[in-house]
Design a protein around this motif. Structure first.
Motif, mmCIF file in Angstrom:
data_model
loop_
_atom_site.group_PDB
_atom_site.id
_atom_site.type_symbol
_atom_site.label_atom_id
_atom_site.label_comp_id
_atom_site.label_asym_id
_atom_site.label_seq_id
_atom_site.Cartn_x
_atom_site.Cartn_y
_atom_site.Cartn_z
ATOM 1 N N VAL A 375 -4.974 24.266 -11.945
ATOM 2 C CA VAL A 375 -5.220 22.700 -12.583
ATOM 3 C C VAL A 375 -5.871 22.089 -11.417
ATOM 4 O O VAL A 375 -5.689 22.317 -10.250
ATOM 5 N N VAL A 376 -7.111 21.328 -11.637
ATOM 6 C CA VAL A 376 -7.512 20.443 -10.661
ATOM 7 C C VAL A 376 -7.492 18.962 -10.932
ATOM 8 O O VAL A 376 -7.601 18.856 -12.056
ATOM 9 N N SER A 377 -7.007 18.082 -10.185
ATOM 10 C CA SER A 377 -6.938 16.656 -10.341
ATOM 11 C C SER A 377 -7.734 15.977 -9.248
ATOM 12 O O SER A 377 -7.725 16.171 -8.149
ATOM 13 N N HIS A 378 -8.356 15.076 -9.797
ATOM 14 C CA HIS A 378 -8.991 14.087 -8.957
ATOM 15 C C HIS A 378 -8.509 12.581 -9.148
ATOM 16 O O HIS A 378 -8.501 12.052 -10.764
ATOM 17 N N ARG A 411 -17.081 20.140 -4.879
ATOM 18 C CA ARG A 411 -16.323 19.021 -5.463
ATOM 19 C C ARG A 411 -16.024 18.012 -4.528
ATOM 20 O O ARG A 411 -15.355 18.458 -3.472
ATOM 21 N N THR A 412 -16.013 16.751 -4.903
ATOM 22 C CA THR A 412 -15.697 15.795 -3.858
ATOM 23 C C THR A 412 -14.938 14.536 -4.475
ATOM 24 O O THR A 412 -15.061 14.395 -5.923
ATOM 25 N N SER A 413 -14.514 13.762 -3.740
ATOM 26 C CA SER A 413 -13.669 12.517 -4.356
ATOM 27 C C SER A 413 -13.528 11.564 -3.378
ATOM 28 O O SER A 413 -13.917 11.565 -2.191
ATOM 29 N N ARG A 414 -13.586 10.051 -3.640
ATOM 30 C CA ARG A 414 -13.599 9.224 -2.827
ATOM 31 C C ARG A 414 -11.992 8.656 -2.482
ATOM 32 O O ARG A 414 -11.689 7.769 -1.904
ATOM 33 N N SER A 415 -11.131 9.673 -2.924
ATOM 34 C CA SER A 415 -9.884 9.352 -2.853
ATOM 35 C C SER A 415 -9.060 10.629 -2.610
ATOM 36 O O SER A 415 -8.704 11.045 -1.271
ATOM 37 N N ALA A 416 -8.659 11.518 -3.418
ATOM 38 C CA ALA A 416 -7.933 12.704 -3.522
ATOM 39 C C ALA A 416 -8.406 13.634 -4.574
ATOM 40 O O ALA A 416 -8.696 13.229 -5.640
ATOM 41 N N LEU A 417 -8.229 14.951 -3.937
ATOM 42 C CA LEU A 417 -8.313 16.203 -4.842
ATOM 43 C C LEU A 417 -7.340 16.874 -4.696
ATOM 44 O O LEU A 417 -6.842 17.320 -3.357
ATOM 45 N N SER A 418 -6.597 17.626 -5.791
ATOM 46 C CA SER A 418 -5.573 18.707 -5.722
ATOM 47 C C SER A 418 -5.845 19.687 -6.701
ATOM 48 O O SER A 418 -6.157 19.538 -7.647
ATOM 49 N N TYR A 419 -5.680 20.866 -6.114
ATOM 50 C CA TYR A 419 -5.579 21.873 -6.791
ATOM 51 C C TYR A 419 -4.311 22.786 -6.956
ATOM 52 O O TYR A 419 -3.750 22.999 -5.818
ATOM 53 N N TYR A 420 -3.777 22.991 -8.107
ATOM 54 C CA TYR A 420 -2.375 23.749 -8.340
ATOM 55 C C TYR A 420 -2.915 25.136 -8.754
ATOM 56 O O TYR A 420 -3.267 25.372 -9.782
ATOM 57 N N VAL A 421 -2.331 26.104 -8.048
ATOM 58 C CA VAL A 421 -2.373 27.440 -8.709
ATOM 59 C C VAL A 421 -0.900 27.671 -9.371
ATOM 60 O O VAL A 421 0.127 27.440 -8.657
#
Length: 582
Positions: A375-378, A411-421
């Motif tokens: 899952v990727v979340s921004h 991939r970029t973000s102005r706050s936070a990126l999270s990748y869940y494996v």
């Protein structure tokens, strides 16, 4: 027949008026010939420009500064002044000084503080270092003071408490330390206070005196804990960002009146109580409250109808033991994703396939891989520049590096990126992060642009103020980070997030925050790994992994708020290590 003298005079007057009207309007109103810059101001400005290496731009000694006003002006750099002139004696005083975007400017000249009529001083996006001189108190008429995006350090000088006329104070991306100054509460004319340095809390209670605030953006405050007792009925407040400010409290039972609030960011604090307390803020367009300790169900009144998820009953995954199982019928031992790019397969000793990651996540959102493996979340949108690129790319090639195509997208973000494996079998793994700065080229833009962000893996910080260009040795140069991690729960989390530092607007507004080109997770060649446990016979293939992925997706999207349309509210993802019995 020649016109009579009275008629000739009238024609001359009309002709003069016509010529004056035909003159193109410049950025500043024209001056009468007799007006000139105050001698002391002119000398001070020339001394400042001399020390900054702008002497050639400052013009010859006889050139009047208030007649010229603009020396250099582009998106990246600016060297200009504005003046106020006395109609009676024609003397002009320098009231505005803007010098921004110069990498060579590293000191604050003493002569600057002789410009005592300044009402606006913008020294942002330079390379200023050292401490702010106490002589800043000489500029007691300042209304706008911007010194963001420099390298200033030391304490915030107490002498600046005399700047009681301040209306706009921008000081983010510096290294100034010490307690958050309580005297700022006396700047009751402030409309915007934007901070992002290394000051410590708590946030003074008497900040409630700042009744004219329109934007209050604090963040990354270390030190003492804060409460909400400094928030008052701010009638004009539109932006309130208090990310990671050490706030240990519940939302007020009687919320302050904030009728114009459109952006609220309370992430990464220690807020508790019922999620129902968010109801008073449901009209905000952007609402972020992740990484806190709220309890209960998200009120249906603030879930936007466009969130058409099939199974809202799955949103309470953290309360289900299904989400905490550590055995899988088909555990995985590797993972790879081409961040912001299409699927790529490379032949190594074993083939490596980097998954496609081209989904548009908008202002905030999530993507669940179709194989239920990651899952990727921004999350996060700039309160000033709402559109976020999300994915960036370059057509330029990368020579002399393995798998060069991976570095062409990010991939970029102005706050936070999270990748869940999800579903890694227990044991030791190598996490490999791929980077190349393909947006901010400080040399091309002739300015000190730099991207800084933090990196956490399994809630452990591995990089602070990470600068891709600096680590790689230049713009568009690839580099990798490898980190060894032990996995003993079903989910591996890789978190990249902006910490309030780095430039914001080079080469365009909103060019900041984390950026990553690819991620790979694999077992070391000689691992001392724990073999995956034998699965129970009754388990169906991949059901458990699917349950965990649904749970993470719920945590990233379930709290989608903001009935007015575009952003999502993060729910806190509670670490299974910290809460094994949830």
């Amino acid at each position: 027949m020649a016109p009579s003298p009275p008629l000739l005079l009238l024609l001359l007057v009309l002709t003069g008026l016509g010529l004056a009207a035909a003159q193109p309007e410049g950025p500043f109103p024209p001056f009468q010939q007799q007006r000139s810059t105050n001698a002391a101001d002119a000398a001070a400005l020339r001394a400042v420009f001399q020390q900054w290496g702008l002497a050639a731009a400052a013009g010859a000694p006889e050139e009047d500064p208030c007649q010229k006003r603009v020396w250099l002006q582009s998106f990246a750099t600016n060297a200009s002044i504005d003046c106020g002139c006395d109609a009676a004696n024609g003397e002009c005083r320098i009231t505005h000084l803007n010098v921004t975007g110069f990498w060579n400017i590293s000191v604050i000249p003493p002569a600057l503080f002789n410009l005592t009529e300044l009402v606006s001083l913008d020294l942002s996006n330079n390379n200023l270092s050292g401490s702010i001189p106490p002589e800043v108190s000489n500029l007691s008429k300042l209304e706008t003071w911007h010194f963001n995006n420099n390298k200033l350090s030391g304490p915030f000088p107490n002498e600046s408490s005399r700047l009681g006329s301040l209306q706009s104070l921008w000081m983010f991306d510096n290294y100034i330390e010490g307690l958050l100054p309580e005297f700022i509460a006396n700047f009751t004319n402030l409309t915007d206070l934007i901070y992002g340095m290394k000051l410590r809390g708590p946030i003074p209670k008497n900040f409630s005196n700042l009744i004219n605030l329109e934007k209050l953006m604090l963040g990354d405050l270390d030190g003492g804990n804060s409460t909400f007792n400094f928030i008052a009925d701010w009638a004009n407040l539109s932006t309130l960002s208090l990310r990671k400010c050490g706030i240990i409290d519940q939302l007020p039972s009687t919320p302050p009146k904030l009728p114009k609030l459109t952006y609220l960011d309370l992430r990464s604090n220690n807020l508790s109580g019922s999620i129902q307390q968010l109801l008073p803020y449901r009209s905000s367009r952007y609402l972020y409250v992740g990484e806190n300790n709220f309890s209960g169900q998200l009120p249906s009144e603030i879930v936007q109808s466009s969130l058409a998820f099939e199974n809202l009953t799955l949103l309470n995954c953290l309360g289900m033991k299904e989400c905490n199982r550590t055995s899988y019928t088909n555990p995985i031992t590797s993972f790879a994703v081409n961040c912001g790019g299409k699927q790529k397969t490379y032949q190594d000793s074993l083939p490596i396939t980097f998954s496609d990651d081209t989904s548009n996540l908008g202002a905030a959102g999530i993507h669940v891989d179709t194989d239920k493996q990651w899952v990727v979340s921004h999350v996060g949108s700039d309160p000033v520049v709402s559109e976020s690129p999300g994915i960036v790319n370059t057509n330029q090639g990368f020579l002399g590096v393995d798998m060069p195509e991976l570095y062409q997208t990010a991939r970029t973000s102005r706050s936070a990126l999270s990748y869940y494996v999800v579903g890694l079998s227990n044991g030791k793994y190598t996490v490999q992060l791929f980077f190349a700065e393909i947006v901010i080229d400080s040399q091309l833009n002739h300015g000190p642009g730099r991207r800084l962000f933090n990196i956490d893996i399994q809630d452990q910080n591995i990089k602070t103020d990470f600068d891709i260009t600096k680590e790689a040795g230049g713009f568009r140069r690839p580099m990798n980070i490898t980190y060894e991690v032990t996995v003993d729960n079903p989910v591996l989390k890789i978190h990249l997030y902006w910490n309030g530092r780095g430039t914001c607007c080079i080469p365009y507004e909103g060019a900041y925050g984390p950026l990553v080109s690819a991620i790979r997770v694999f077992r070391p060649k000689n691992p001392n790994n724990i073999p995956p446990p034998t699965p129970p016979r009754s388990a169906r293939p991949d059901n458990k992994r699917r349950g965990v992925v649904v749970g993470i997706a719920a945590l990233c999207i379930a709290m989608a708020v903001i009935s007015s349309s575009v952003a999502y509210l993060w729910w806190k993802w509670v670490s299974l290590v910290k809460h094994p019995n949830a």
